[in-house]
Scaffold this active site. Structure first.
Site, PDB file in Angstrom:
ATOM      1  N   VAL A   1    -127.515  16.307   6.619  1.00 32.13           N
ATOM      2  CA  VAL A   1    -129.002  15.731   6.003  1.00 32.13           C
ATOM      3  C   VAL A   1    -129.413  14.251   6.690  1.00 32.13           C
ATOM      4  O   VAL A   1    -128.441  13.452   6.885  1.00 32.13           O
ATOM      5  CB  VAL A   1    -129.029  15.577   4.419  1.00 32.13           C
ATOM      6  CG1 VAL A   1    -130.357  15.023   4.164  1.00 32.13           C
ATOM      7  CG2 VAL A   1    -128.644  16.821   3.803  1.00 32.13           C
TER       8      VAL A   1
ATOM      9  N   GLU B   1    -116.612  14.629   4.406  1.00 26.71           N
ATOM     10  CA  GLU B   1    -116.306  13.749   3.058  1.00 26.71           C
ATOM     11  C   GLU B   1    -115.873  14.870   1.846  1.00 26.71           C
ATOM     12  O   GLU B   1    -116.859  15.499   1.112  1.00 26.71           O
ATOM     13  CB  GLU B   1    -117.558  13.103   2.851  1.00 26.71           C
ATOM     14  CG  GLU B   1    -117.954  11.910   3.786  1.00 26.71           C
ATOM     15  CD  GLU B   1    -119.232  11.208   3.402  1.00 26.71           C
ATOM     16  OE1 GLU B   1    -118.925  10.243   2.706  1.00 26.71           O
ATOM     17  OE2 GLU B   1    -120.193  11.722   3.792  1.00 26.71           O
TER      18      GLU B   1
ATOM     19  N   TYR C   1    -118.235  18.201  -1.871  1.00 26.06           N
ATOM     20  CA  TYR C   1    -118.242  19.531  -2.233  1.00 26.06           C
ATOM     21  C   TYR C   1    -117.520  20.012  -3.416  1.00 26.06           C
ATOM     22  O   TYR C   1    -117.692  21.188  -3.706  1.00 26.06           O
ATOM     23  CB  TYR C   1    -117.573  20.474  -0.916  1.00 26.06           C
ATOM     24  CG  TYR C   1    -118.565  20.239   0.206  1.00 26.06           C
ATOM     25  CD1 TYR C   1    -119.627  20.822   0.539  1.00 26.06           C
ATOM     26  CD2 TYR C   1    -118.254  19.172   1.303  1.00 26.06           C
ATOM     27  CE1 TYR C   1    -120.397  20.692   1.812  1.00 26.06           C
ATOM     28  CE2 TYR C   1    -118.985  19.056   2.381  1.00 26.06           C
ATOM     29  CZ  TYR C   1    -120.186  19.726   2.610  1.00 26.06           C
ATOM     30  OH  TYR C   1    -120.820  19.562   3.654  1.00 26.06           O
TER      31      TYR C   1
ATOM     32  N   PHE D   1    -114.242  24.447  12.356  1.00 27.86           N
ATOM     33  CA  PHE D   1    -115.379  25.287  12.793  1.00 27.86           C
ATOM     34  C   PHE D   1    -116.392  24.620  12.499  1.00 27.86           C
ATOM     35  O   PHE D   1    -116.427  23.540  11.477  1.00 27.86           O
ATOM     36  CB  PHE D   1    -115.262  26.968  11.979  1.00 27.86           C
ATOM     37  CG  PHE D   1    -114.922  26.838  10.518  1.00 27.86           C
ATOM     38  CD1 PHE D   1    -115.995  26.592   9.675  1.00 27.86           C
ATOM     39  CD2 PHE D   1    -113.799  26.609  10.074  1.00 27.86           C
ATOM     40  CE1 PHE D   1    -115.810  26.619   8.280  1.00 27.86           C
ATOM     41  CE2 PHE D   1    -113.273  26.585   8.645  1.00 27.86           C
ATOM     42  CZ  PHE D   1    -114.433  26.612   7.879  1.00 27.86           C
TER      43      PHE D   1
END
Length: 417
Positions: free
Chosen positions: A89, A124, A128, A417
């Site tokens: 973002v 970070e 999550y 990935f």
């Protein structure tokens, strides 16, 4: 379908917007330009139809994508999983709900697509957990001083020769070996077409003073069969004591222990070098037991892949189990409420598992995040309970359920990935 927040729209990405979308991602990660070779490969690997753009008006201010992965789970089964990536973002739009909106839409899409798992690597990690991702795999980094560490080579079971080779020229043979090894270790990605290019990506602009990527292959001198391989790069350096080069190891793979040890012997004996570094070894890598003094590896354990159960019963029924288990799990899942509730898990080694809703009293209580941490077998539920993250509601249940979740080998993610 679009997801709307005040002044914010989350919608599917259009193919012609990829460059603008990717540029916004680079800005979100600090604005450093990528070498053209890297950008070109990520464009090739991006699944545009699974990519999302967060927009303010017509302007793209956030991004998220999913990749159609296949992940090995305990027991050797290979499950479809959404590889969550390219999440960012713009700094001007953080803490305004953009990331939550992207995660909401993405997990809804993953659930609708029937994928039982979502996985990611986190820039970070604290971000999550609130979306239900738990740390599912770890990796070890090592740094060894040449001459201070010796490698014990197990008894040789045949003949081999080492040969320097072009990594790209040997790629197909190495991928065959990778595929044979993949299903032995949970967390490993069964690479889909195109992804074989990532392990040999070698953009000059990303070498940081190291040589082009090099490769050594171990072969049977009689048959030519590939027994193992290593990829590495060397950075030349000198100090007042003489040569002080660094060997940076990208990967070492072999089916037989003696071949694996021989490849490490080679890497630790390269002329004009002083140190050998590797940044992604399994937490139980054989090297930790092959060296004469593990302290001289300076091993460091760090997080790798985070796991999210999207379809809880399907995910639990698909994996193998280390011992019989019959327990009721009371699961909270604020972000994907279809997973919340009490589930009776019944399983045994080598037999189909069952995970069904129940009104029976719960044996353990935990959040879906902790299930994600334990799912691949690398984190013990008992360890999470010691941290206050899992509650035992029936005496004795924790030990048996925790043991059932464990896997023989530590889970490992072979590349990012």
């Amino acid at each position: 379908m679009t997801t709307r927040h005040p002044r914010l729209t989350v919608r599917p990405l259009q193919a012609e917007e990829w460059n603008t979308w990717y540029d916004s991602l680079l800005v979100a990660f600090g604005g450093t330009e990528e070498p053209p070779e890297e950008r070109s490969l990520w464009r090739e690997l991006t699944e545009v139809e699974r990519s999302l753009a967060a927009c303010e008006g017509e302007r793209i201010v956030g991004s998220a994508s999913a990749l159609s992965f296949r992940v090995v789970v305990p027991g050797g089964a290979v499950l479809p999983a959404a590889g969550v990536t390219m999440v960012g973002v713009l700094p001007t739009h953080r803490r305004r709900g953009a990331l939550t909106a992207l995660m909401r839409r993405q997990l809804d899409d993953v659930h609708a697509a029937g994928e039982p798992l979502a996985v990611l690597t986190a820039s970070e990690p604290p971000i999550y957990g609130r979306f239900g991702y738990g740390q599912g795999t770890r990796k070890v980094t090592v740094s060894m001083t040449r001459g201070r560490v010796r490698v014990h080579t197990p008894e040789q079971q045949g003949e081999l020769v080492l040969r320097l080779a072009d990594p790209a020229a040997e790629l197909a043979r190495c991928e065959e070996l990778y595929a044979r090894l993949a299903t032995r270790r949970p967390g490993t990605l069964v690479r889909q077409p195109g992804w074989e290019k990532l392990p040999v990506l070698d953009a000059p602009g990303s070498r940081d003073g190291f040589s082009p990527l090099q490769s050594v292959v171990a072969e049977d001198p009689n048959t030519g069969e590939l027994l193992g391989y290593a990829r590495y790069a060397v950075k030349s350096d000198w100090n007042e004591r003489g040569a002080a080069g660094v060997v940076r190891v990208r990967v070492v793979q072999a089916e037989q222990p003696w071949v694996y040890a021989r490849l490490w012997e080679f890497l630790l004996d390269l002329d004009l070098t002083e140190r050998v570094e590797a940044y992604n070894l399994p937490a139980d890598d054989p090297l930790l037991h092959l060296v004469s003094d593990v302290r001289h590896l300076a091993p460091r354990l760090v997080d790798a892949m985070f796991v999210r159960l999207v379809d809880l019963p399907r995910a639990l029924e698909a994996r193998g189990w280390a011992q019989p288990v019959d327990a009721v799990l009371e699961v909270t899942d604020a972000f994907c409420p279809w997973n919340a509730g009490r589930w009776r898990l019944t399983a045994a080694p080598g037999k189909p598992a069952s995970c069904v809703p129940t009104d029976d009293p719960a044996d353990l209580a935990l959040d879906v995040r902790e299930l994600g941490s334990a799912y691949l077998g690398g984190t013990a539920l008992s360890a999470l309970a010691a941290a206050g993250l899992v509650r035992e509601l029936r005496p004795g249940a924790l030990e048996s359920v925790s043991a059932a979740f464990r896997s023989g080998l530590e889970p490992w993610l072979p590349h990012g990935f």
